[in-house]
Write an enzyme that holds these catalytic residues in place. Structure first.
Site, short mmCIF file in Angstrom:
data_model
loop_
_atom_site.label_atom_id
_atom_site.label_comp_id
_atom_site.label_asym_id
_atom_site.label_seq_id
_atom_site.Cartn_x
_atom_site.Cartn_y
_atom_site.Cartn_z
N ARG A 126 -1.71 9.66 11.52
CA ARG A 126 -2.68 8.24 11.71
C ARG A 126 -3.99 8.60 12.47
O ARG A 126 -3.85 9.21 13.45
CB ARG A 126 -2.08 6.97 12.14
N GLU A 132 -4.91 6.99 7.21
CA GLU A 132 -3.72 8.10 7.32
C GLU A 132 -4.30 9.53 6.55
O GLU A 132 -4.84 9.42 5.83
CB GLU A 132 -2.63 7.75 6.53
N GLU A 188 0.81 -1.34 0.04
CA GLU A 188 -0.08 0.05 -0.05
C GLU A 188 0.73 1.05 -0.08
O GLU A 188 1.83 1.16 0.45
CB GLU A 188 -0.87 -0.10 1.30
N PHE A 243 -7.01 2.71 5.36
CA PHE A 243 -6.34 1.34 5.18
C PHE A 243 -6.85 0.02 5.98
O PHE A 243 -6.19 -1.12 5.73
CB PHE A 243 -4.75 1.55 4.99
N ARG A 280 -2.57 8.53 16.83
CA ARG A 280 -1.39 7.34 16.95
C ARG A 280 -1.26 7.50 18.66
O ARG A 280 -0.93 6.20 18.94
CB ARG A 280 -0.20 7.97 16.47
N LYS A 300 2.37 4.36 1.33
CA LYS A 300 2.72 4.91 2.90
C LYS A 300 2.43 6.33 2.67
O LYS A 300 3.40 7.22 2.24
CB LYS A 300 4.16 4.56 3.14
N ARG A 332 4.53 -4.26 17.22
CA ARG A 332 5.31 -3.68 16.34
C ARG A 332 5.94 -5.08 15.60
O ARG A 332 6.71 -5.63 15.91
CB ARG A 332 6.51 -2.88 16.73
N LYS A 352 7.67 -1.54 6.90
CA LYS A 352 7.61 -0.18 5.95
C LYS A 352 8.95 -0.09 5.18
O LYS A 352 9.96 -0.43 5.30
CB LYS A 352 7.59 0.95 6.74
P1 ATP Z 1 6.10 6.52 11.32
O1 ATP Z 1 7.28 7.32 12.11
O2 ATP Z 1 6.91 6.40 9.85
O3 ATP Z 1 5.05 7.64 11.05
P2 ATP Z 1 5.28 5.13 13.21
O4 ATP Z 1 6.21 4.73 14.30
O5 ATP Z 1 3.98 5.88 13.29
O6 ATP Z 1 5.98 5.36 11.81
P3 ATP Z 1 5.26 2.59 11.66
O7 ATP Z 1 4.55 1.10 11.96
O8 ATP Z 1 6.82 2.62 11.87
O9 ATP Z 1 4.47 3.55 12.58
O10 ATP Z 1 4.71 3.00 10.18
C1 ATP Z 1 3.53 2.92 10.03
C2 ATP Z 1 2.83 4.31 9.99
O11 ATP Z 1 2.71 4.68 8.75
C3 ATP Z 1 1.50 4.11 10.42
O12 ATP Z 1 1.50 4.50 11.87
C4 ATP Z 1 0.82 5.17 9.86
O13 ATP Z 1 0.66 6.55 10.29
C5 ATP Z 1 1.41 5.36 8.42
N1 ATP Z 1 0.96 4.89 7.31
C6 ATP Z 1 0.66 5.65 6.09
N2 ATP Z 1 0.10 4.67 5.28
C7 ATP Z 1 -0.20 3.53 5.87
C8 ATP Z 1 -0.61 2.37 5.32
N3 ATP Z 1 -1.16 2.35 4.20
N4 ATP Z 1 -0.89 1.26 6.15
C9 ATP Z 1 -0.27 1.46 7.28
N5 ATP Z 1 0.14 2.45 7.93
C10 ATP Z 1 0.38 3.72 6.94
#
Ligand code: ATP
Length: 594
Positions: free
Chosen positions: A265, A309, A258, A349, A280, A260, A423, A429
């Protein structure tokens, strides 16, 4: 039960260093508490009169100051001076309002009004709940009057904790994890049961409800905890891998990819007409995104929980706009104006719940299919997706994502469940930058600062950032951040950090003798930084001894990217992630040489 006992225990926990000793004190408190009170104590600690559909207390710091000034017959400006809040005062060790109330009450020997008897926990809880419920015209004045009445009856220690509850600044250095440990010990006699309790907590993060269930029904009750619409579910997170080949291998050759999206979020809950949006870090952000809320409300289903997102878009072209634009929407005032100026779109998503059925244990593929059906006809977006089984297709889709203004791809295992709060390796990612060199950003908790000199005199000139170690529940300092700050950032830091200043280092922070901040902060604020490289360092204690004996991992030349208001300190980059990033960097550097 008297509120004084609670205040005394909180004082003890605050002055005790070491998480285990703090947990012991909590256990003692819970053991002496009747089952009907344990949830109230937890809600008071969270500065929240309860979850489900309840409004927040809604007293801003300025109003709390007014109430204290009124009760003690001092002017607001005098109080602000004592708090170090007047301009030109950032160097002073600022006292928090709670501590100030305690010392004011002690020094003025103001007579505590015992006419109605000493305060009980139930009374304080019910008063704060009714304060939260005042709404409409004149509600601010009513809130203030009720708070004043409560403060008049409070002893010094009680006054301190009431103010901290109202401000949501508890400062006893105890995280949810430690509370779960204390609950497990109190109600099951064994800390190992923390895992079962945590699993329930991950899908229903109402800690008061978890505690009440444990107190009345024990572990069996906990095993029956289900999703409740309106109570946030801990979000599922992803891992990283450096190459597309490794990602495909991890997923047995095929995965769902998907876009990103680079936004924030949102977990959206719909229960009939009631909409709640969570960030988040599970804070309610419904008021900041009423436009998104309206779109969720229009979904033709009674009970829904979806995730997506939220991204800034150009309303004419529908093209995605940079993350910074979205930040203009994270405000508490002038929201109507901001909605018009900065348009957003939610790209969904995941589907977690629909009309009485939990989808957490359904496969990703199936959740995605039902999500598509659920939002059909909505003006909200669906995250672009493609099933890929080879490197070329992955790269092509990655390119499409980048050309659309996204950060990269989220690769997802087709048969994976939604694992709340984990996690795991079901989501991976992949950002474009991984292919060039290690330039992924790192999220650091700010735990201290050096005061600025020269042009930055009077400001926090450089900040000490720490990663999070979930095994020990500690923050390990990893670097000093001094670049990427605009003048506006420096002003913002003054406001944010002055109220977090501590006299001594927080007991969860791991430093080393060569790190000498001028001031320590309560670990609360998360900054996203971008560094040139992760380096071995004899100075910083983050992940010490893992790669090389006597050395930790540090970030070379870290620059501020943004303040991550959507992350809690426990959501910062973890020790394992930092080690993994270091390993990835080594792999990529090795490849570049060959
Ligand atoms: P980051 O600091 O990169 O935002 P994170 O720590 O919030 O990451 P991760 O699991 O590392 O979380 O990365 C997933 C994040 O990416 C999600 O929390 C969400 O905010 C964002 N995101 C964007 N598009 C998507 C998607 N299609 N599916 C899931 N998460 C997505």
């Amino acid at each position: 039960m008297k509120f004084a006992l609670l205040a005394k225990t909180f004082n003890k926990i605050e002055s005790t260093s070491g998480t285990l000793a703090k947990i012991d004190l909590l256990v003692k408190l819970f053991r002496g508490t009747s089952s009907d009170l344990v949830d109230k104590i937890i809600y008071l600690m969270a500065g929240h009169p309860s979850w489900m559909d309840e409004p927040e207390i809604g007293i801003a710091e300025k109003s709390a100051i007014k109430a204290v000034a009124q009760v003690h017959g001092i002017s607001v400006s005098k109080l602000e001076e004592k708090l170090g809040k007047l301009s030109g005062q950032p160097e002073s060790i600022t006292v928090d309002l709670g501590a100030l109330v305690e010392s004011l009450k002690k020094s003025t020997r103001q007579k505590t009004l015992f006419d109605e008897g000493p305060l009980t926990i139930t009374e304080v809880y019910e008063s704060l709940k009714s304060i939260a419920r005042f709404s409409g015209s004149g509600s601010s004045a009513k809130k203030l009057r009720s708070l004043e009445a409560l403060l008049r009856r409070a002893s010094p220690a009680e006054g301190k904790w009431i103010i901290r509850m109202v401000e949501g600044k508890f400062r006893i250095g105890i995280a949810d994890k430690a509370i779960l440990d204390a609950l497990a010990i109190t109600y099951t006699g064994d800390k190992v049961n923390r895992n079962v309790i945590e699993t329930a907590y991950n899908i229903c993060t109402d800690l008061g409800l978890i505690a009440r269930t444990l107190a009345y029904e024990g572990l069996d009750g906990i095993k029956n905890i289900r999703i409740r619409v309106g109570v946030p579910i801990k979000m599922m997170l992803g891992q990283r891998l450096p190459t597309i080949e490794e990602i495909l291998k991890k997923f047995g050759g095929t995965c769902g990819c998907e876009f990103k999206y680079d936004g924030i979020r949102i977990q959206a809950h719909k229960k009939g007409e009631i909409i709640t949006l969570f960030s988040r870090n599970l804070e309610k952000i419904t008021k900041q995104f009423p436009d998104v809320g309206e779109q969720i409300k229009r979904l033709p289903h009674d009970q829904v929980i979806v995730e997506g997102e939220c991204v800034a878009i150009d309303p004419e072209t529908q093209k995605l706009r940079p993350f910074q634009e979205l930040m203009h929407r994270r405000r508490k005032f002038d929201i109507d104006k901001a909605i018009k100026q900065y348009r957003v779109k939610l790209f969904l998503f995941d589907l977690l719940y629909l009309n009485g059925k939990s989808y957490l244990n359904e496969k990703y593929e199936d959740r995605r299919r039902v999500l598509e059906e659920t939002i059909a006809g909505s003006e909200m977006g669906l995250a672009e997706q493609r099933i890929v089984d080879n490197v070329d297709d992955f790269e092509n889709f990655l390119e499409e994502s980048l050309n659309s203004g996204c950060e990269g791809l989220m690769a997802k295992a087709l048969n994976s469940k939604y694992t709340a709060g984990a996690r795991g390796w079901s989501w991976i990612k992949f950002k474009f930058s991984y292919q060039e060199q290690l330039t992924d950003t790192i999220d650091l908790v700010i735990v201290g600062a050096l005061m600025g000199r020269g042009k930055r005199a009077g400001a926090y000139g450089s900040l000490f950032g720490a990663i999070y170690n979930p095994d020990t529940d500690q923050f390990e300092i990893s670097c000093k951040i001094a670049s990427g700050f605009t003048d506006m950032d420096l002003e913002q830091f003054k406001k944010t950090f002055s109220s977090l200043q501590l006299v001594n280092k927080d007991s969860r922070v791991i430093d080393s003798p060569t790190i000498k901040p001028d001031v320590w902060f309560e670990p609360k604020v998360v900054l996203e930084v971008k560094g040139d490289e992760i380096t071995l360092s004899s100075k910083y204690p983050a992940a010490r001894d893992v790669i090389r004996k006597g050395y930790g991992l540090s970030i070379r030349f870290p620059r501020l990217v943004t303040i991550r208001e959507d992350k809690k300190p426990e959501d910062a980059t973890t020790r394992d992630e930092l080690i993994q990033l270091y390993e990835t960097q080594r792999t990529l550097q090795g490849k570049a040489k060959n």
